[in-house]
Design an enzyme around this catalytic site. Structure first.
Site, PDB file in Angstrom:
ATOM      1  N   CYS A  33       0.964  -1.189   0.000  1.00 32.63           N
ATOM      2  CA  CYS A  33       0.019  -0.022   0.038  1.00 32.63           C
ATOM      3  C   CYS A  33       1.081   1.345   0.013  1.00 32.63           C
ATOM      4  CB  CYS A  33      -0.793   0.002   1.122  1.00 32.63           C
ATOM      5  SG  CYS A  33      -1.763   1.374   1.515  1.00 32.63           S
TER       6      CYS A  33
ATOM      7  N   SER B 297       0.517   3.676   2.053  1.00 33.24           N
ATOM      8  CA  SER B 297       1.170   4.245   3.191  1.00 33.24           C
ATOM      9  C   SER B 297       2.308   3.524   3.688  1.00 33.24           C
ATOM     10  CB  SER B 297      -0.287   3.716   4.321  1.00 33.24           C
ATOM     11  OG  SER B 297      -1.313   4.521   3.892  1.00 33.24           O
TER      12      SER B 297
ATOM     13  N   HIS C 138       4.879   5.629   2.087  1.00 35.21           N
ATOM     14  CA  HIS C 138       5.102   6.797   2.786  1.00 35.21           C
ATOM     15  C   HIS C 138       6.301   6.648   3.791  1.00 35.21           C
ATOM     16  CE1 HIS C 138       2.411   9.590   0.580  1.00 35.21           C
ATOM     17  NE2 HIS C 138       1.288   8.982   1.034  1.00 35.21           N
TER      18      HIS C 138
ATOM     19  N   HIS D  40       0.104  -3.492   6.754  1.00 33.32           N
ATOM     20  CA  HIS D  40      -0.887  -3.062   7.461  1.00 33.32           C
ATOM     21  C   HIS D  40      -2.248  -3.739   6.928  1.00 33.32           C
ATOM     22  CE1 HIS D  40      -0.722  -0.009   4.613  1.00 33.32           C
ATOM     23  NE2 HIS D  40      -2.002  -0.132   4.790  1.00 33.32           N
TER      24      HIS D  40
ATOM     25  N   CYS E  98      -7.542  -2.769   3.879  1.00 35.79           N
ATOM     26  CA  CYS E  98      -7.071  -1.444   3.629  1.00 35.79           C
ATOM     27  C   CYS E  98      -7.781  -0.676   2.526  1.00 35.79           C
ATOM     28  CB  CYS E  98      -5.657  -1.164   3.718  1.00 35.79           C
ATOM     29  SG  CYS E  98      -5.219   0.484   3.349  1.00 35.79           S
TER      30      CYS E  98
HETATM   31 ZN   LIG Z   1      -3.053   0.851   3.257  1.00 34.35          ZN
END
Ligand SMILES: [Zn+2]
Ligand SMILES: [Zn+2]
Length: 364
Positions: free
Chosen positions: A38, A40, A43, A59, A164
């Site tokens: 993902c 995220s 990042h 996650h 997610c």
């Molecule tokens: Zn995510």
């Protein structure tokens, strides 16, 4: 226990053998079967989000409960579960009003257990777990309240996405914006989350679903997921196109699945007076966007953010699984590629270059 460790930003993840303590009170150990790659996580890898390192990232995942600690009643060994990356204390203001995504019942840091301690060590050094999970690992010990049991016929890579991308996108439409049948919707960004905003709009019965992206392959995915019109951000102005398609008025709802200055301003501009613009994508922490308060008031516009699609994981994850198994939610088409844990850095390269709708790490 093999896991991918992020030691410092802008370096490849390192696959290493970690020591993992068993679950304590209120915790469970889960054997991970599949975990999505993902933005995220990206990042953190690229330094957009500065979190304490070293950390096991990941996650968005699903797996089988292997072992539970004392005082766990929501899962038992053998259960198939999807990880929720937010805790759910059940007692705080937010849990009480059905907005557990905002749960503030714990004071401990978000990269360890609820009691503030760590379960992972590498050569004696404590390793943090992203969102108290860290699913780029063969096994995860985490708070049991962050596990949501699902039907066992659900395939693993598809189940992982229910952790997610799918709730974030679908929930933005059905929970955060409450899009109604017949509405007009604009979605900017057609990656893992944006495609789920698009299919959320389709499920909600939106009549006009305009999808915008820089990449033609992503616009191709968008059509497959229910977009009625596509706009290439390379060659077209998305605000102009949104107005043209709505008799000059603007759309009822616009979603930014990217999270950037330009896209935030575009969704605010693209909605009609009285419309709602929703920030879904998680921006880098430093991003700012100068909106015009005068235009917001004059046009009675609403700009809102949504985290995790404002979902209620215990209710919405099993429901998304049902929709998939009923053939109404597209998940197979989201999974462009799968990798093994050892290939995780290749997976991030594919994410970074926009080659995939979603890449998933699959475990044996
Ligand atoms: Zn995510
Ligand atoms: Zn709470």
């Amino acid at each position: 226990m093999k896991a991918a460790i992020c030691w410092e930003p802008n370096k490849p993840l390192e696959i290493a053998d970690l020591d993992q303590q068993g679950p304590r009170t209120g915790e469970a150990r889960v054997r991970v079967k599949a975990t999505g790659i993902c933005h995220s996580d990206w990042h953190v890898i690229n330094g957009d989000w500065s979190l304490p390192l070293p950390m096991v990232l990941g996650h968005e995942a699903a797996g089988v409960v292997e072992e539970v600690g004392p005082d766990v009643s929501n899962v038992t060994p053998g259960d198939h579960v999807v990880f929720s990356f937010r805790p759910h204390c059940g007692r705080c203001l937010y849990c009480s009003i059905g907005r557990s995504v905002l749960c503030d019942g714990y004071k401990s840091a978000r990269w360890g257990m609820l009691d503030g301690t760590q379960r992972l060590r590498y050569r004696g050094k404590e390793i943090f777990q992203l969102a108290r999970l860290g699913t780029f690992a063969e096994r995860v010990v985490c708070p049991a309240e962050m596990l949501v049991p699902i039907r066992k016929e659900m395939p693993w890579p598809q189940a992982a996405l229910v952790g997610c991308a799918v709730p974030t996108g679908v929930g933005a439409v059905t929970r955060a914006a409450n899009v109604e049948a017949g509405a007009s919707v604009l979605v900017i960004g057609c990656g893992g989350v944006g495609l789920n905003v698009i299919q959320g709009a389709r499920l909600a019965g939106a009549r006009l679903i305009i999808a915008c992206d820089l990449l033609d392959n992503k616009l191709g995915y968008a059509k497959e997921f229910g977009a009625t019109h596509t706009v290439s951000a390379q060659s077209d102005n998305v605000v102009t196109r949104a107005r043209e398609l709505t008799e000059g008025r603007g759309v009822d709802y616009a979603f930014d699945a990217i999270g950037g200055e330009a896209t935030t301003l575009q969704i605010v501009e693209a909605i009609r007076p009285g419309g709602t613009a929703v920030i879904v994508g998680m921006a880098a922490m430093s991003v700012r966007a100068p909106i015009t308060p005068y235009a917001m008031a004059l046009g009675e516009k609403t700009l809102k953010g949504t985290m995790y699609g404002s979902v209620r994981p215990n209710l919405d994850f099993p429901r998304l699984v049902d929709l998939y198994l009923d053939g109404r939610l597209k998940l197979d088409q989201l999974i462009s590629r799968t990798w093994t844990l050892d290939q995780i850095n290749e997976g991030f390269e594919a994410l970074r270059s926009g080659q995939v709708a979603r890449g998933v790490i699959v475990f044996n």
